[in-house]
Design an enzyme around this catalytic site. Structure first.
Site, mmCIF file in Angstrom:
data_model
loop_
_atom_site.group_PDB
_atom_site.id
_atom_site.type_symbol
_atom_site.label_atom_id
_atom_site.label_comp_id
_atom_site.label_asym_id
_atom_site.label_seq_id
_atom_site.Cartn_x
_atom_site.Cartn_y
_atom_site.Cartn_z
ATOM 1 C CD GLU A 194 -1.417 -8.814 15.106
ATOM 2 O OE1 GLU A 194 -1.431 -9.078 13.888
ATOM 3 O OE2 GLU A 194 -1.053 -9.625 15.972
ATOM 4 N N PRO A 195 -4.716 -3.641 13.934
ATOM 5 C CG PRO A 195 -5.517 -1.627 14.825
ATOM 6 C CD PRO A 195 -4.957 -2.966 15.224
ATOM 7 N N GLY A 196 -4.406 -2.458 10.646
ATOM 8 C CA GLY A 196 -3.542 -1.768 9.684
ATOM 9 C C GLY A 196 -4.411 -0.959 8.757
ATOM 10 N NE ARG A 197 -7.473 -3.713 3.820
ATOM 11 C CZ ARG A 197 -6.875 -3.607 2.646
ATOM 12 N NH1 ARG A 197 -7.121 -2.552 1.884
ATOM 13 N NH2 ARG A 197 -6.044 -4.548 2.225
ATOM 14 C CE1 TYR A 214 -0.643 -4.849 4.090
ATOM 15 C CE2 TYR A 214 -2.903 -4.105 4.482
ATOM 16 C CZ TYR A 214 -1.754 -4.740 4.927
ATOM 17 O OH TYR A 214 -1.704 -5.252 6.195
ATOM 18 C CE1 TYR A 247 -0.593 -9.913 -10.544
ATOM 19 C CE2 TYR A 247 0.320 -7.866 -9.716
ATOM 20 C CZ TYR A 247 0.284 -8.860 -10.671
ATOM 21 O OH TYR A 247 1.120 -8.814 -11.752
ATOM 22 C CB CYS A 257 7.598 -1.172 -21.127
ATOM 23 S SG CYS A 257 8.253 0.441 -21.597
ATOM 24 C CG ASP A 258 4.201 -5.891 -17.104
ATOM 25 O OD1 ASP A 258 3.665 -6.591 -17.990
ATOM 26 O OD2 ASP A 258 4.374 -6.284 -15.945
ATOM 27 N N GLY A 272 -7.853 -7.450 10.034
ATOM 28 C CA GLY A 272 -8.968 -7.799 9.172
ATOM 29 C C GLY A 272 -10.085 -6.778 9.140
#
Length: 421
Positions: free
Chosen positions: A270-273, A376, A318, A347-348, A236
């Site tokens: 658990e650092p990711g970002r 991410y 998102y 093409c979306d 987080g």
């Protein structure tokens, strides 16, 4: 200690990276990339230095909290290899992630299988290698009891940007005691507890409250025979360039001193970002352009980029995370300021990831740069319509490479590595 393959890690990292002098700026790197174009694929400029600096900053501010990198946030080889060399642990979410870090020689005691809902096959691998795991409900607990009965594991309890609590975790007040009693009745070895405040928690104080809640959980566990020796404070942490771990550390260190003063307790996160976000700068090209009109009146302009929501910008589309955009040309060479939309190349018709922004009018072939796109982003990309995945170009500066050389010579001695950093 690492296995016999670990000596190749630094060699592999050097082989896939461009070594540059300490004086080389990010701006000059991007100029080189732009000048070498045009590029059909979007480019991720990866500064390995950023990962090392962030890792070291954490050690300085929270020496008691071990780092287990959430590999799901960015699994690029150069980042994973750097974390291995730094002596970090890994938070894995799948069997392939487990297999990957084990192959790199990471000891099982520095791996967490922190997937709340696990496949039976992956539990068998965790059992074979004695990797710790988690549970957050009675059904998962029964599955672990059946397929990994001797497991050492923790259980999950829950102002972040992305909320995880609607899918994972248990209520620390109502469900926790019942789950612990069930674990005891099953003869399971619960060694601690964990929480996750959600991705990108801008409210650092929430960590203090979560750790305080953990004290009551630990005290209850002791009354039914468990002596917790592990606390996992999850992830987080924001990882922007201008953000520091210090503001989190103030609350976390205070809470640990107040509620868990026993230094024998193993504390990790658990650092990711936090470790990877600032390391990547995304370089994209304008491949198409259209005016947005009402009748004969031009209301704005739309640009078709070689990157979109199926590439780097899933989170922009998102998760409401607004990209940090830089126009990579002199303003004197730009046109009128217009309301702007940014389209991806597919093409979306839904492949629009920024709109309503004010930009000077640009031309086909111009470059847009997006900072802090390491988390991410590429892991969400796919080959929809056959477009290229973002191409990663890792760079490492001389002084950082020398640090990594010295670390490799320590052969996985975590105490010596931390002391040197």
């Amino acid at each position: 200690m690492y296995d016999e393959n670990s000596g190749n890690i630094l060699r592999n990292l050097k082989g896939r990276s461009q070594c540059i002098t300490d004086e080389t700026t990010l701006h000059s790197i991007i100029d080189r990339v732009v000048d070498s174009g045009p590029h059909d694929e979007p480019i991720h400029v990866l500064e390995i230095d950023s990962v090392v600096i962030k890792y070291t900053e954490w050690l300085q501010h929270m020496p008691r909290v071990k780092q287990y990198y959430a590999i799901k946030s960015n699994d690029t080889d150069a980042i994973v290899e750097t974390v291995v060399l730094l002596g970090g642990g890994f938070d894995c979410a799948s069997q392939p992630e487990l297999e990957r870090v084990l192959k790199l020689g990471v000891p099982p005691e520095r791996i967490i299988y922190a997937q709340p809902s696990k496949s039976v096959a992956s539990l068998k691998l965790a059992r074979e290698r004695r990797i710790r795991t988690v549970f957050d409900n009675e059904f998962e607990l029964e599955k672990i009891a059946k397929h990994y009965p001797e497991a050492e594991f923790r259980y999950d309890s829950t102002n972040s940007k992305i909320n995880l609590g609607t899918k994972f975790g248990c209520d620390p007040h109502e469900e926790a005691q019942e789950l612990l009693k069930k674990a005891r009745d099953l003869g399971m070895n619960v060694v601690g507890w964990c929480f996750n405040v959600g991705s990108m928690s801008f409210d650092a104080e929430v960590f203090y409250g979560a750790i305080r809640t953990g004290r009551s959980i630990s005290d209850y566990a002791a009354t039914i025979g468990y002596q917790f020796r592990v606390l996992d404070i999850g992830g987080g942490f924001v990882g922007d360039k201008n953000d520091s771990i210090a503001r989190y550390a103030d609350y976390i260190n205070k809470a640990l001193e107040e509620f868990y003063p026993d230094d024998s307790l193993e504390v990790f996160a658990e650092p990711g970002r936090y470790l990877c976000a600032a390391s990547v700068t995304n370089v994209t090209a304008i491949q198409g352009k259209r005016y947005l009109r009402t009748g004969n009146t031009v209301n704005g302009v739309g640009y078709f980029l070689n990157d979109g929501m199926y590439g780097t910008f899933y989170s922009a589309k998102y998760r409401g995370i607004e990209p940090k955009l830089v126009v990579w040309k002199a303003l004197k060479d730009c046109g009128t300021i217009r309301e702007t939309k940014l389209y991806g190349p597919t093409c979306d018709g839904n492949d629009v990831f920024m709109s309503g922004i004010q930009l000077p009018e640009l031309n086909i072939g111009d470059t847009l740069v997006f900072e802090t796109e390491g988390a991410y982003s590429r892991v969400h990309s796919c080959r929809f319509n056959g477009f290229h995945l973002p191409k990663v170009l890792p760079y490492v500066r001389d002084s950082i490479l020398e640090i990594l050389r010295k670390i490799e010579s320590l052969n996985g001695d975590i105490m010596s590595i931390n002391a040197m950093l």
